[in-house]
Design a protein around this motif. Structure first.
Motif, PDB file in Angstrom:
ATOM      1  N   GLY A  58       0.821  -1.216   0.000  1.00  0.00           N
ATOM      2  CA  GLY A  58       0.000   0.000   0.000  1.00  0.00           C
ATOM      3  C   GLY A  58       0.848   1.257   0.000  1.00  0.00           C
ATOM      4  N   LYS A  59       0.181   2.390   0.045  1.00  0.00           N
ATOM      5  CA  LYS A  59       0.876   3.685   0.028  1.00  0.00           C
ATOM      6  C   LYS A  59       0.987   4.291   1.416  1.00  0.00           C
ATOM      7  CE  LYS A  59      -0.784   4.816  -4.591  1.00  0.00           C
ATOM      8  NZ  LYS A  59      -1.615   5.704  -5.386  1.00  0.00           N
ATOM      9  N   GLU A  60      -0.035   4.102   2.269  1.00  0.00           N
ATOM     10  CA  GLU A  60      -0.123   4.818   3.537  1.00  0.00           C
ATOM     11  C   GLU A  60       1.046   4.543   4.482  1.00  0.00           C
ATOM     12  OE1 GLU A  60      -2.578   2.820   2.374  1.00  0.00           O
ATOM     13  OE2 GLU A  60      -3.972   4.318   1.610  1.00  0.00           O
ATOM     14  N   LEU A  61       1.505   3.294   4.560  1.00  0.00           N
ATOM     15  CA  LEU A  61       2.553   2.930   5.512  1.00  0.00           C
ATOM     16  C   LEU A  61       3.931   2.762   4.874  1.00  0.00           C
ATOM     17  CD1 LEU A  61       0.609   0.198   7.541  1.00  0.00           C
ATOM     18  CD2 LEU A  61       0.873   2.614   8.099  1.00  0.00           C
ATOM     19  N   ILE A 105       1.499 -20.229   1.294  1.00  0.00           N
ATOM     20  CA  ILE A 105       2.395 -19.291   1.958  1.00  0.00           C
ATOM     21  C   ILE A 105       1.530 -18.414   2.853  1.00  0.00           C
ATOM     22  CG2 ILE A 105       3.937 -17.323   1.621  1.00  0.00           C
ATOM     23  CD1 ILE A 105       4.671 -18.533  -1.083  1.00  0.00           C
ATOM     24  N   THR A 106       1.962 -18.229   4.079  1.00  0.00           N
ATOM     25  CA  THR A 106       1.208 -17.366   4.992  1.00  0.00           C
ATOM     26  C   THR A 106       2.011 -16.109   5.266  1.00  0.00           C
ATOM     27  OG1 THR A 106       2.139 -18.436   6.941  1.00  0.00           O
ATOM     28  CG2 THR A 106       0.076 -19.330   6.103  1.00  0.00           C
ATOM     29  N   PHE A 107       1.310 -15.002   5.439  1.00  0.00           N
ATOM     30  CA  PHE A 107       1.957 -13.739   5.763  1.00  0.00           C
ATOM     31  C   PHE A 107       0.956 -12.832   6.445  1.00  0.00           C
ATOM     32  CE2 PHE A 107       0.202 -13.195   1.545  1.00  0.00           C
ATOM     33  CZ  PHE A 107      -0.340 -11.923   1.556  1.00  0.00           C
ATOM     34  N   VAL A 108       1.465 -11.781   7.060  1.00  0.00           N
ATOM     35  CA  VAL A 108       0.629 -10.768   7.693  1.00  0.00           C
ATOM     36  C   VAL A 108       0.675  -9.516   6.827  1.00  0.00           C
ATOM     37  CG1 VAL A 108       0.400  -9.247   9.697  1.00  0.00           C
ATOM     38  CG2 VAL A 108       0.902 -11.679  10.015  1.00  0.00           C
ATOM     39  N   TYR A 109      -0.491  -8.944   6.576  1.00  0.00           N
ATOM     40  CA  TYR A 109      -0.593  -7.673   5.847  1.00  0.00           C
ATOM     41  C   TYR A 109      -0.916  -6.590   6.876  1.00  0.00           C
ATOM     42  CZ  TYR A 109      -1.596  -4.305   2.210  1.00  0.00           C
ATOM     43  OH  TYR A 109      -1.547  -3.204   1.396  1.00  0.00           O
ATOM     44  N   PRO A 110      -0.002  -5.637   7.073  1.00  0.00           N
ATOM     45  CA  PRO A 110      -0.221  -4.631   8.127  1.00  0.00           C
ATOM     46  C   PRO A 110      -1.288  -3.598   7.775  1.00  0.00           C
ATOM     47  CG  PRO A 110       1.847  -4.213   7.008  1.00  0.00           C
ATOM     48  CD  PRO A 110       1.285  -5.465   6.411  1.00  0.00           C
ATOM     49  N   ILE A 111      -2.085  -3.244   8.770  1.00  0.00           N
ATOM     50  CA  ILE A 111      -3.041  -2.145   8.667  1.00  0.00           C
ATOM     51  C   ILE A 111      -2.488  -0.933   9.414  1.00  0.00           C
ATOM     52  CG2 ILE A 111      -5.358  -1.387   9.289  1.00  0.00           C
ATOM     53  CD1 ILE A 111      -6.234  -4.330   8.883  1.00  0.00           C
ATOM     54  N   SER A 112      -1.790  -1.220  10.519  1.00  0.00           N
ATOM     55  CA  SER A 112      -1.073  -0.152  11.226  1.00  0.00           C
ATOM     56  C   SER A 112       0.282  -0.687  11.635  1.00  0.00           C
ATOM     57  CB  SER A 112      -1.861   0.347  12.441  1.00  0.00           C
ATOM     58  OG  SER A 112      -1.828  -0.609  13.469  1.00  0.00           O
ATOM     59  N   LEU A 113       1.248   0.223  11.723  1.00  0.00           N
ATOM     60  CA  LEU A 113       2.609  -0.151  12.057  1.00  0.00           C
ATOM     61  C   LEU A 113       3.221   0.961  12.886  1.00  0.00           C
ATOM     62  CD1 LEU A 113       5.247  -1.685   9.792  1.00  0.00           C
ATOM     63  CD2 LEU A 113       5.789   0.438  10.939  1.00  0.00           C
ATOM     64  N   ARG A 114       3.819   0.585  14.007  1.00  0.00           N
ATOM     65  CA  ARG A 114       4.482   1.542  14.886  1.00  0.00           C
ATOM     66  C   ARG A 114       5.851   1.013  15.267  1.00  0.00           C
ATOM     67  NH1 ARG A 114       2.352   2.943  20.499  1.00  0.00           N
ATOM     68  NH2 ARG A 114       1.900   0.755  20.418  1.00  0.00           N
TER      69      ARG A 114
END
Length: 161
Positions: A58-61, A105-114
């Motif tokens: 994405g663009k936001e993060l 394949i498993t992965f996590v897609y971030p919605i927020s990141l700090r």
């Protein structure tokens, strides 16, 4: 398909993020691994540490992701994903190549990141007789909150071993 999919990952990056198509706005992609630890509980004899792949396009993060470095401690909320893929491996005995068709394949897609902190100083200050490792910091401070997943859905096939 899951009706509820919520993931929280808290850990440190094992390497700098790999940015694909860097500089090409709109098609940049980031891949990185976060090492986490889970709390101990009775009856579980598995690995205490887990390395979880994070994928973001994405663009936001993206600017935050590009600013991350190896050993940064991050808190990521996102969703758990599974993609079909052919997977290759090598037999440790005969070294022949194996292909598993329609693997996953498993992965996590971030919605927020700090970014919370960094444990790089522990690595850089080895000559100061520091006994702590990045894994020690995970166990000491983050084991209760580092790796939580809630997935509610319907089982659609028998488990495969």
């Amino acid at each position: 398909m899951a009706t509820h999919n919520d993931v929280r990952i808290l850990g440190y990056l094992t390497k700098d993020p790999n940015i694909l198509n860097e500089g090409q706005e709109g098609i940049e992609q980031a891949l990185f691994i976060v090492r986490t630890v889970h709390r101990e509980f009775d009856g579980y004899m598995g690995n205490k540490f887990q390395e979880i792949m994070i994928f973001y396009d994405g663009k936001e993060l993206m600017q935050k992701v590009k600013g991350l470095q190896q050993y940064d401690v991050v808190d990521i909320a996102g969703v758990f994903n599974i993609c079909a893929a052919n997977k290759t491996s090598k037999c440790t005995e005969c070294m022949s190549k194996n292909i598993k068709r329609q693997g996953s394949i498993t992965f996590v897609y971030p919605i927020s990141l700090r970014k919370l902190n960094t444990v790089r100083q522990l690595i850089d200050d080895k000559d100061k007789k520091n006994d702590y490792t990045p894994d020690d910091i995970l166990v000491r401070h983050y084991s209760e909150i580092s790796n939580k997943v809630t997935i509610v859905g319907t089982v659609v096939s028998d488990p495969e071993l």
